[in-house]
Design a protein around this motif. Structure first.
Motif, mmCIF file in Angstrom:
data_model
loop_
_atom_site.group_PDB
_atom_site.id
_atom_site.type_symbol
_atom_site.label_atom_id
_atom_site.label_comp_id
_atom_site.label_asym_id
_atom_site.label_seq_id
_atom_site.Cartn_x
_atom_site.Cartn_y
_atom_site.Cartn_z
ATOM 1 N N MET A 30 40.256 21.594 39.071
ATOM 2 C CA MET A 30 41.154 22.751 38.962
ATOM 3 C C MET A 30 41.910 22.976 40.267
ATOM 4 O O MET A 30 43.061 23.382 40.260
ATOM 5 N N SER A 31 41.263 22.708 41.398
ATOM 6 C CA SER A 31 41.927 22.900 42.688
ATOM 7 C C SER A 31 43.093 21.934 42.853
ATOM 8 O O SER A 31 44.110 22.276 43.446
ATOM 9 N N ALA A 32 42.971 20.711 42.310
ATOM 10 C CA ALA A 32 44.061 19.744 42.391
ATOM 11 C C ALA A 32 45.261 20.230 41.577
ATOM 12 O O ALA A 32 46.412 20.103 42.003
ATOM 13 N N LEU A 33 44.996 20.819 40.419
ATOM 14 C CA LEU A 33 46.056 21.364 39.571
ATOM 15 C C LEU A 33 46.804 22.473 40.290
ATOM 16 O O LEU A 33 48.038 22.494 40.332
ATOM 17 N N LEU A 34 46.060 23.397 40.890
ATOM 18 C CA LEU A 34 46.682 24.515 41.614
ATOM 19 C C LEU A 34 47.413 24.036 42.854
ATOM 20 O O LEU A 34 48.477 24.559 43.194
ATOM 21 N N SER A 35 46.856 23.041 43.537
ATOM 22 C CA SER A 35 47.523 22.497 44.725
ATOM 23 C C SER A 35 48.847 21.853 44.351
ATOM 24 O O SER A 35 49.864 22.036 45.031
ATOM 25 N N GLY A 36 48.838 21.093 43.265
ATOM 26 C CA GLY A 36 50.073 20.464 42.799
ATOM 27 C C GLY A 36 51.108 21.496 42.394
ATOM 28 O O GLY A 36 52.294 21.361 42.714
ATOM 29 N N PHE A 37 50.664 22.558 41.718
ATOM 30 C CA PHE A 37 51.574 23.625 41.292
ATOM 31 C C PHE A 37 52.179 24.323 42.511
ATOM 32 O O PHE A 37 53.385 24.525 42.584
ATOM 33 N N ALA A 38 51.326 24.673 43.480
ATOM 34 C CA ALA A 38 51.792 25.403 44.664
ATOM 35 C C ALA A 38 52.761 24.564 45.492
ATOM 36 O O ALA A 38 53.816 25.057 45.917
ATOM 37 N N LEU A 39 52.425 23.302 45.722
ATOM 38 C CA LEU A 39 53.307 22.454 46.527
ATOM 39 C C LEU A 39 54.607 22.174 45.782
ATOM 40 O O LEU A 39 55.695 22.236 46.368
ATOM 41 N N GLY A 40 54.515 21.882 44.483
ATOM 42 C CA GLY A 40 55.712 21.630 43.694
ATOM 43 C C GLY A 40 56.642 22.823 43.696
ATOM 44 O O GLY A 40 57.857 22.685 43.868
#
Length: 198
Positions: free
Chosen positions: A1-11
């Motif tokens: 889940m942290s990878a999903l949120l990290s990708g969303f935030a950076l994107g």
């Protein structure tokens, strides 16, 4: 889940900057002109580029040194022309209002402009293919990271395109369109100058 949120935030953070593509989507949204095809074109283009970066194709940009100059000068030329068209619209004043009330620009023209603003911008490749791709390589799940970044792109473009309608009352006056067109021209020429002089 942290990878999903990290990708969303950076994107989301990479796409939030005001640029040629965002200015075009905003303009189309305010005019209510081909909004769905335009936002889909932007979001799907981003999805393809993000997928390429996450899959590890960032090396292509680094391994073919001729790619960067071609996109840099091609993109700068396109932005100069598009900025000139925005300046002409500002000079005419209210032309956008007349276009919105009467004849509509073609769907083909809107989508082709959107594709050019996306695919001729070298910063798009640096942000999506290179930067997101390199960060994804260190994520706990490259797939979830990529899904997060793609989701951010869809959320942003749909929000910008359809949220722009809230500004419609402001843009019921020709002077507001003149200010927007002058701003768009300044952004386009500024980015073009930055590309050439960098």
């Amino acid at each position: 889940m942290s990878a999903l949120l990290s990708g969303f935030a950076l994107g989301l953070s990479l796409i939030l900057a005001i640029g040629a593509q965002n200015a075009f989507v905003l303009r189309q949204g305010i005019r209510r002109s081909h909004v769905l095809p335009v936002v889909l074109t932007c979001a799907l283009s981003d999805a393809v580029l993000i997928a390429a970066g996450v899959a590890g194709f960032g090396w292509l940009v680094g391994s073919a040194p001729w790619i960067a100059p071609v996109f840099t000068f091609g993109g700068a030329a396109f932005l100069l022309v598009y900025g000139g068209l925005a300046l002409r619209s500002a000079w005419r004043g209210g032309a956008a209002l007349q276009l919105g009330d009467g004849q509509r620009e073609s769907l083909r023209g809107a989508v082709l402009t959107c594709l050019a603003l996306t695919w001729l911008n070298p910063h798009v490749y640096l942000d999506t293919v290179v930067l997101l791709g390199s960060v994804a390589s260190g994520a706990s799940s490259r797939l979830l990271f990529g899904i997060g970044a793609v989701t951010a792109s869809f959320v942003f473009f749909f929000s910008l395109g359809y949220g722009a309608r809230l500004l419609a009352p402001l843009f019921a006056r020709a002077v507001a369109w003149r200010v927007l067109d002058l701003s768009v021209a300044a952004v386009m020429w500024g980015i073009a100058a930055k590309l050439v002089l960098a």
